[in-house]
Write an enzyme that holds these catalytic residues in place. Structure first.
Site, PDB file in Angstrom:
ATOM      1  N   LYS A  70       0.713  -1.350  -0.158  1.00 51.56           N
ATOM      2  CA  LYS A  70       0.087   0.066  -0.016  1.00 51.56           C
ATOM      3  C   LYS A  70       0.770   1.234  -0.080  1.00 51.56           C
ATOM      4  O   LYS A  70       0.775   2.174  -0.773  1.00 51.56           O
ATOM      5  CB  LYS A  70      -0.809   0.049   1.110  1.00 51.56           C
ATOM      6  N   HIS A  95      -3.384 -32.622  20.432  1.00 51.36           N
ATOM      7  CA  HIS A  95      -2.198 -33.285  20.777  1.00 51.36           C
ATOM      8  C   HIS A  95      -1.114 -32.498  21.484  1.00 51.36           C
ATOM      9  O   HIS A  95      -0.017 -32.996  21.259  1.00 51.36           O
ATOM     10  CB  HIS A  95      -1.886 -34.296  19.701  1.00 51.36           C
ATOM     11  N   GLU A 100      -3.422  -6.068  15.829  1.00 52.39           N
ATOM     12  CA  GLU A 100      -2.957  -4.793  15.347  1.00 52.39           C
ATOM     13  C   GLU A 100      -4.043  -3.643  15.215  1.00 52.39           C
ATOM     14  O   GLU A 100      -3.949  -2.486  15.247  1.00 52.39           O
ATOM     15  CB  GLU A 100      -2.532  -5.011  13.826  1.00 52.39           C
ATOM     16  N   LYS A 120      10.294   0.095  13.689  1.00 52.68           N
ATOM     17  CA  LYS A 120      10.754   0.582  12.031  1.00 52.68           C
ATOM     18  C   LYS A 120      11.720   1.735  12.254  1.00 52.68           C
ATOM     19  O   LYS A 120      12.679   1.606  11.677  1.00 52.68           O
ATOM     20  CB  LYS A 120       9.694   1.087  11.029  1.00 52.68           C
ATOM     21  N   GLU A 124      11.046  -4.531   3.813  1.00 56.40           N
ATOM     22  CA  GLU A 124      11.058  -6.156   3.539  1.00 56.40           C
ATOM     23  C   GLU A 124      10.717  -6.246   2.299  1.00 56.40           C
ATOM     24  O   GLU A 124      11.303  -6.872   1.243  1.00 56.40           O
ATOM     25  CB  GLU A 124      10.125  -6.724   4.500  1.00 56.40           C
ATOM     26  N   GLY A 136      -4.285  -1.845   5.534  1.00 51.40           N
ATOM     27  CA  GLY A 136      -3.600  -3.086   5.226  1.00 51.40           C
ATOM     28  C   GLY A 136      -4.237  -4.225   5.534  1.00 51.40           C
ATOM     29  O   GLY A 136      -4.448  -5.101   4.678  1.00 51.40           O
ATOM     30  N   ARG A 137      -4.600  -4.391   6.999  1.00 47.78           N
ATOM     31  CA  ARG A 137      -5.072  -5.711   7.299  1.00 47.78           C
ATOM     32  C   ARG A 137      -6.619  -6.022   6.707  1.00 47.78           C
ATOM     33  O   ARG A 137      -7.076  -6.931   7.198  1.00 47.78           O
ATOM     34  CB  ARG A 137      -5.121  -5.828   8.608  1.00 47.78           C
TER      35      ARG A 137
HETATM   36  O1  LIG Z   1       1.301  -2.737   2.200  1.00 44.33           O
HETATM   37  P1  LIG Z   1       2.488  -1.992   2.977  1.00 44.33           P
HETATM   38  O2  LIG Z   1       2.415  -0.684   2.916  1.00 44.33           O
HETATM   39  O3  LIG Z   1       3.953  -2.500   2.495  1.00 44.33           O
HETATM   40  O4  LIG Z   1       2.436  -2.389   4.320  1.00 44.33           O
HETATM   41  C1  LIG Z   1       2.557  -3.710   4.949  1.00 44.33           C
HETATM   42  C2  LIG Z   1       2.199  -3.767   6.441  1.00 44.33           C
HETATM   43  O5  LIG Z   1       3.284  -3.021   7.260  1.00 44.33           O
HETATM   44  C3  LIG Z   1       2.814  -2.228   8.170  1.00 44.33           C
HETATM   45  O6  LIG Z   1       4.124  -2.372   9.258  1.00 44.33           O
HETATM   46  C4  LIG Z   1       1.593  -2.534   8.946  1.00 44.33           C
HETATM   47  O7  LIG Z   1       1.982  -3.151  10.164  1.00 44.33           O
HETATM   48  C5  LIG Z   1       0.770  -3.360   8.454  1.00 44.33           C
HETATM   49  O8  LIG Z   1      -0.569  -2.894   8.786  1.00 44.33           O
HETATM   50  C6  LIG Z   1       0.803  -3.242   6.782  1.00 44.33           C
HETATM   51  O9  LIG Z   1      -0.130  -4.130   6.263  1.00 44.33           O
END
Ligand SMILES: O=P(O)(O)OC[C@H]1O[C@H](O)[C@H](O)[C@@H](O)[C@@H]1O
Length: 555
Positions: free
Chosen positions: A210, A388, A357, A516, A216, A271-272
């Protein structure tokens, strides 16, 4: 948006629940079932293809009445409407949270800043449809003119867990020719293991971010691009193999993604909550657009239910209030998600991000510290495997973790007698959690096994299972695109409803940002080729020194 619960714990409705918990503290669910043969029917609700048995909870009709009163006092119906209307419910980031627009299959307009967003949502679905068709019909091919065989989605967090869950949940609907892989972690082993098994000529990369600035994702994309260039691809051919989904197209273009290969995202989707958008492309490619639209229709059916059903029959609201009941009045600080379906085994990880989150917050929407518990620890895994392993703690441990047992009535793979056995396992767990085993019952069983009185005395108390442990059972016909859509939307709305009661902003995630920010400084100190400047706490400094000793001899 301010609401009427600034002092939630002072409300009469809250105090009434506290008093009621005192009344319920010594009641055993066994008694509740014995007293009321209709208990199952009384605490059973259905919507959008999902059935919820919530009779195995520490509740009576009175409990529900009081919980509903709290929900009304917290203006839950008004807040539900506010979400659907596109109000600024994400107060810290000053925007709406309109994932419901992504699956709004009605003709209704939804406005953001006076602008109907539905035309853009529909146009994106049409673009996705065309793209999916071009890939699946092999019109769009790789640089050597071979059809694609593999799709690699690079993204993390919400740009990873949701689509990965849906892809895995709907494996029976996969297009035979296309494999789907996910790369998320900034651990070289993840991407190495994926690249090891694919061919650059027949691989399509989807870059999912987004913000298009997630470390990453960008670092993994660089590795993928380099691998592509070193294995037969050229710069000109990147546009055949790299597609992005982002709300920041300019950043993606600057990164080298062709403008026509960029699908949009919007600020008003968290995002979620984004698997319903073009972030769902890896899923749509593998299950096809008709199935993707069915997924949306299942979620839309749950949306309508959440918006229209009375609170007393409203599945997300019932689940939310049960969570409030245990978290705030019984001291539970965990909640288990236990899917008895191999394809849904990724559900706990997705719900974990969605819920933790969203509601892992310690101040109200106005910024005041809360004096009550908010979101629980979400954990879980596939049944019957967990029986188990960690179910022991559910049965005899000292912490309280209510659990959702999730199981289809029918399997996609009727192998031998497996599904009946799986189903029996699921029911026996909820029954055991509810009824437990008394000492008298334990003794009778041990005596029946022929044990001596001494042995019976020695073992009986270890074999006592307290019971009275709450669980929900969620049933559906089969894990189809529609039911999976409804199931995920159910948990999204449960999360929002709880956020409303707790008066937190369920759509921001500032806690994630601190790690971050600190990470950038630490990376510099790890990598500097001269003696690193700066210091922090002795633990972090010591660990940095260990890494540097290993990687930069002499510094
Ligand atoms: O989709 P992006 O902007 O790469 O974000 C990816 C993810 O990273 C963040 O650290 C948030 O904690 C998430 O809510 C998000 O979905």
């Amino acid at each position: 948006m301010a609401q009427a619960t600034t002092h939630l714990t002072q409300l009469n409705e809250w105090q009434a629940l506290l008093a009621h918990q005192g009344d319920m503290a010594n009641v055993h669910m066994r008694e509740l079932f014995n007293e009321d043969p209709q208990r199952f029917q009384r605490f059973f609700a259905e919507a959008a293809g999902l059935s919820l048995d919530y009779s195995k909870n520490l509740i009576t009709a009175e409990t529900l009445k009081r919980l509903m009163a709290l929900a009304r006092r917290c203006q839950l119906p008004e807040r539900i409407e506010a979400m659907f209307r596109g109000d600024t419910i994400n107060v810290t980031e000053q925007r709406p949270a309109l994932h419901v627009a992504l699956r709004n299959l009605s003709d209704d307009a939804i406005e953001v800043d006076g602008q109907d967003i539905m035309p853009e949502v529909r146009a994106t679905l049409t673009r996705m449809e065309e793209f999916v068709w071009r890939i699946r019909s092999t019109q769009w091919r790789g640089f050597s003119n071979k059809p694609f065989t593999d799709v690699v989605s690079i993204g993390i967090g919400g740009s990873f867990l949701g689509p990965k869950l849906v892809s895995a949940s709907l494996k029976p609907y996969w297009h035979g020719q296309l494999n789907c892989h996910y790369v998320a972690n900034i651990d070289g082993s993840h991407i190495t293991e994926v690249l090891r098994h694919i061919n650059p000529e027949t691989t399509l990369f989807l870059i999912q971010s987004k913000s298009f600035r997630t470390q990453e994702t960008l670092e993994n994309t660089k590795v993928a691009r380099e691998w592509f260039l070193q294995n037969g691809g050229s710069f000109e051919q990147i546009s055949k193999h790299f597609v992005a989904v982002t709300a920041k197209p300019e950043a993606a273009i600057e990164f080298g993604i062709a403008e026509e290969n960029i699908f949009p995202m919007w600020d008003w989707v968290g995002g979620r909550y984004s698997l319903w958008s073009a972030i769902g492309l890896p899923t749509a490619l593998t299950i096809g657009m008709d199935n993707f639209r069915s997924l949306l229709s299942g979620a839309h059916a749950m949306d309508q239910h959440f918006r229209q059903a009375p609170l007393e029959k409203n599945l997300p609201v019932i689940l939310a209030l049960l969570g409030v009941w245990y978290g705030n009045f019984w001291g539970a600080d965990a909640h288990a998600i236990l899917p008895y379906d191999h394809y849904l085994r990724g559900l706990p990880a997705h719900i974990q991000q969605l819920d933790m989150e969203s509601n892992g917050k310690c101040v109200t929407q106005q910024g005041d510290p809360v004096d009550y518990q908010t979101g629980p620890i979400i954990w879980g895994g596939a049944g019957a495997n967990g029986q188990h392993a960690y179910h022991q703690l559910l049965h005899q441990g000292t912490c309280l973790s209510p659990a959702d047992f999730i199981i289809p009535l029918q399997t996609h793979n009727p192998v031998a007698n497996h599904h009946a056995i799986l189903f029996a396992n699921c029911l026996s767990q909820t029954q055991a959690l509810m009824q437990g085993r008394t000492e008298a019952e334990a003794r009778t069983e041990l005596e029946a096994q022929g044990l001596s009185p001494d042995e019976v005395n020695r073992l009986a108390r270890h074999k006592v299972i307290p019971g009275n442990k709450p669980s929900n059972t969620l049933l559906f016909e089969r894990a189809t695109p529609r039911t999976v859509g409804a199931l995920i939307a159910l948990y999204e709305h449960k999360t929002y409803a709880q956020g409303v009661i707790w008066d937190v902003d369920s759509f921001d995630q500032w806690g994630v940002e601190l790690g971050k920010q600190l990470g950038e400084g630490i990376l510099q100190r790890l990598q500097s080729t001269t003696a690193p400047s700066g210091s922090s706490d002795s633990s972090t400094d010591g660990l940095i020194a260990l890494f540097r000793n290993r990687h930069h001899n002499g510094y």
